[in-house]
Design an enzyme around this catalytic site. Sequence first.
Site, PDB file in Angstrom:
ATOM      1  CE1 TYR A   1      55.276 -73.195  44.529  1.00 33.68           C
ATOM      2  CE2 TYR A   1      55.973 -74.574  42.696  1.00 33.68           C
ATOM      3  CZ  TYR A   1      56.031 -74.248  44.034  1.00 33.68           C
ATOM      4  OH  TYR A   1      56.844 -74.966  44.876  1.00 33.68           O
TER       5      TYR A   1
ATOM      6  CG  HIS B   1      52.770 -77.034  48.118  1.00 37.38           C
ATOM      7  ND1 HIS B   1      52.450 -76.173  47.098  1.00 37.38           N
ATOM      8  CD2 HIS B   1      53.986 -76.630  48.566  1.00 37.38           C
ATOM      9  CE1 HIS B   1      53.426 -75.290  46.941  1.00 37.38           C
ATOM     10  NE2 HIS B   1      54.363 -75.546  47.829  1.00 37.38           N
TER      11      HIS B   1
END
Length: 411
Positions: free
Chosen positions: A57, A125
């Site tokens: 992110y 992820h």
Amino acid sequence: MADAPRPKLSEILPLLICGSATFNNQYNVSVADIPTNVLIARALKLGVRAFDTSAYYGPSETLLGDALAQPSVQKAFPRESYMILTKCGRVGLSSFDYSPAWVRKSVARSLERMRTTYLDAVYCHDVEFVTPEEVVMAIKELRRLRDEQGTVRYVGISGYPVHVLVSLAELVLRETGEPIDIVQSYSNFNVQNTRLLTEGLEALRTAGVDVVTNASVLSMGLLRHNGVPVGGQGDWHPAPKELRAAVKNVCDELDKIGEKLESIAIRYAMESWLRVGSSVGSRGDLALGDADTNDTKPAVVISPGQSTRAKLGVTVIGVSKVEELDETMKLWRNVLLTMMSEEDNGRPSRFATSCGDLNGDHFDAEKGRQRRDDIVKHAQETKELLGQWYDYVWPSPQEGFINIRHQDSSQ
């Protein structure tokens, strides 16, 4: 003397997690415009006791670490009073590395960025972008870090396609003999799509998964009056134009009765998942701060065995502005207070008992229950208006996807 047994995550994970996927220029034109220090401090004051982030992110981990390192925050909220959940394996938009070496590097970098000696949970992820064998390999390495170094406490997977999350949870249990601690599903339990409930929940529970968190209740900004977010990276949202048009039609219809889709969507997902997600939920902190006051809620050190409450479903929220945080926390508080007021044959319901009691809290229970019923009605109307686009899921990965990390390493 042997170490004390590790408590199940479902005994200690807070019910509301503040996500920081919005701390980048996908959702915002400029990261500099996000008041991250103020947001995190405010979230803690309002009772939030868990934060979700990822190495992928953008600057999110660094910004979260900086915010938690503020002297005023450190003084009021010691590290053991909140939990940090992050992710590894996704390196870039089309780049994934689940190798043991990269997992170790990613975890070490996350520890440094967030100025901590341990991570409460680490997910692999977006697991749908790599092979099942790579996922098992990464899970094993994260568990090795857990057992040998103590830098990771719980291990999980995150991703979009529900059937992939299920198949991988089953595979990890079969291959390693140990179930996954936590699964994060996003955009799959909301007013547009409930596949997490209908296709995933029972199978994940059967695979031994301890906790399943419901993230992105606005489906990455799709379920908003203003449409999908367009930040510094342009229009990246995977929803097709037909689905966007269907959502816009819902917004237009709700406008006619003075309602906003985002308010309905947030409350519906939070309130519903508390109930239907309870079998894969937690007994952790309720995040019941008061959004109408600036008083600091005393830090509570998270430890096992403090609660005998029944479990409730865990939700991940995402905000970029203090006003969004305050409004979401008001909704959350209203949801829990409404649940506390419930009765079953003249006695407090199971969910009311789970929420406990707020002595002296002034709350119009009848009004709260009426709003809950209105939300359920509007959610059903939304389903009907969406028609064929209800329960639609976009392909992930998109057809033709190539992991450029593998491509680069083979050259």
